[in-house]
Design a protein around this motif. Structure first.
Motif, PDB file in Angstrom:
ATOM      1  N   ASP A   1      -0.547  -3.712  -2.265  1.00  0.00           N
ATOM      2  CA  ASP A   1       0.403  -4.587  -2.931  1.00  0.00           C
ATOM      3  C   ASP A   1       1.260  -5.423  -1.982  1.00  0.00           C
ATOM      4  O   ASP A   1       1.644  -6.538  -2.327  1.00  0.00           O
ATOM      5  CB  ASP A   1       1.330  -3.757  -3.826  1.00  0.00           C
ATOM      6  CG  ASP A   1       0.549  -3.060  -4.931  1.00  0.00           C
ATOM      7  OD1 ASP A   1      -0.523  -3.565  -5.309  1.00  0.00           O
ATOM      8  OD2 ASP A   1       1.010  -2.009  -5.403  1.00  0.00           O
TER       9      ASP A   1
ATOM     10  N   PRO B   1       1.111 -15.170  -1.475  1.00  0.00           N
ATOM     11  CA  PRO B   1       0.299 -14.063  -1.991  1.00  0.00           C
ATOM     12  C   PRO B   1      -1.198 -14.370  -1.920  1.00  0.00           C
ATOM     13  O   PRO B   1      -1.616 -15.519  -2.060  1.00  0.00           O
ATOM     14  CB  PRO B   1       0.763 -13.923  -3.440  1.00  0.00           C
ATOM     15  CG  PRO B   1       1.395 -15.228  -3.775  1.00  0.00           C
ATOM     16  CD  PRO B   1       1.916 -15.804  -2.491  1.00  0.00           C
TER      17      PRO B   1
ATOM     18  N   GLN C   1      -3.885 -10.174  -4.803  1.00  0.00           N
ATOM     19  CA  GLN C   1      -2.537  -9.805  -5.229  1.00  0.00           C
ATOM     20  C   GLN C   1      -2.150 -10.552  -6.502  1.00  0.00           C
ATOM     21  O   GLN C   1      -1.563  -9.978  -7.421  1.00  0.00           O
ATOM     22  CB  GLN C   1      -1.536 -10.095  -4.115  1.00  0.00           C
ATOM     23  CG  GLN C   1      -1.690  -9.195  -2.912  1.00  0.00           C
ATOM     24  CD  GLN C   1      -0.837  -9.643  -1.743  1.00  0.00           C
ATOM     25  OE1 GLN C   1      -0.523 -10.827  -1.603  1.00  0.00           O
ATOM     26  NE2 GLN C   1      -0.474  -8.700  -0.886  1.00  0.00           N
TER      27      GLN C   1
ATOM     28  N   PRO D   1       2.331  -7.753   1.292  1.00  0.00           N
ATOM     29  CA  PRO D   1       1.618  -8.769   2.077  1.00  0.00           C
ATOM     30  C   PRO D   1       1.194  -8.222   3.442  1.00  0.00           C
ATOM     31  O   PRO D   1       1.808  -7.301   3.984  1.00  0.00           O
ATOM     32  CB  PRO D   1       2.639  -9.894   2.219  1.00  0.00           C
ATOM     33  CG  PRO D   1       3.957  -9.270   1.971  1.00  0.00           C
ATOM     34  CD  PRO D   1       3.720  -8.112   1.059  1.00  0.00           C
TER      35      PRO D   1
ATOM     36  N   GLN E   1      -1.411  -8.834 -10.126  1.00  0.00           N
ATOM     37  CA  GLN E   1      -0.142  -9.106 -10.799  1.00  0.00           C
ATOM     38  C   GLN E   1      -0.398  -9.593 -12.228  1.00  0.00           C
ATOM     39  O   GLN E   1       0.274  -9.150 -13.168  1.00  0.00           O
ATOM     40  CB  GLN E   1       0.643 -10.147 -10.017  1.00  0.00           C
ATOM     41  CG  GLN E   1       2.023 -10.410 -10.594  1.00  0.00           C
ATOM     42  CD  GLN E   1       2.794 -11.420  -9.769  1.00  0.00           C
ATOM     43  OE1 GLN E   1       2.251 -12.067  -8.867  1.00  0.00           O
ATOM     44  NE2 GLN E   1       4.065 -11.573 -10.076  1.00  0.00           N
TER      45      GLN E   1
END
Length: 127
Positions: free
Chosen positions: A50, A64, A68, A52, A72
């Motif tokens: 999750d 992102p 990711q 970076p 999300q």
């Protein structure tokens, strides 16, 4: 030299107590993770997935990654669906309670319409 080694390996495999397994290594520990309430694989969620991978030197976060963003969106959709289903259950419970109240009112109304005891029976019921 290769032939004796080959026969040795085949005899060891044939006579071993535990069978030789050729399952995929990616499923290693899956049962333990599921039993302990974790994800099936170690890379489904968590800080390594999750967060970076890098950031700029001045402290700004990195943009992102595609994965990711996808995760999300999946989580947002899951949350929306959970809220929708929860609201549906609440509406169903309210409807059930209203129906229960209506049934009790109908029952009371039927009781009020029934013939009532008169005379000595009325006096005996009050004691």
């Amino acid at each position: 030299m290769a032939a004796p080694l080959r026969t040795f390996c085949t005899t060891v495999l044939r006579e071993s107590i535990r069978p030789f397994s050729s399952t995929c290594v990616t499923h290693a520990g899956k049962k333990w993770r599921l039993e302990n309430g974790l994800a099936c694989s170690g890379s489904e969620y968590g800080p390594l997935t999750d967060l970076p991978d890098w950031s700029f030197a001045d402290g700004r976060p990195a943009p992102p990654l595609k994965g990711q963003i996808r995760r999300q969106k999946q989580r947002e959709e899951f949350a929306r669906r959970a809220v929708y289903l929860n609201a549906e259950v609440d509406k169903g419970m309210e409807r059930w309670q209203e129906k229960k109240k209506e049934e009790s009112l109908k029952e009371e109304q039927l009781k009020s319409l029934m013939l009532k005891p008169k005379g000595n029976l009325l006096l005996n019921n009050k004691k």
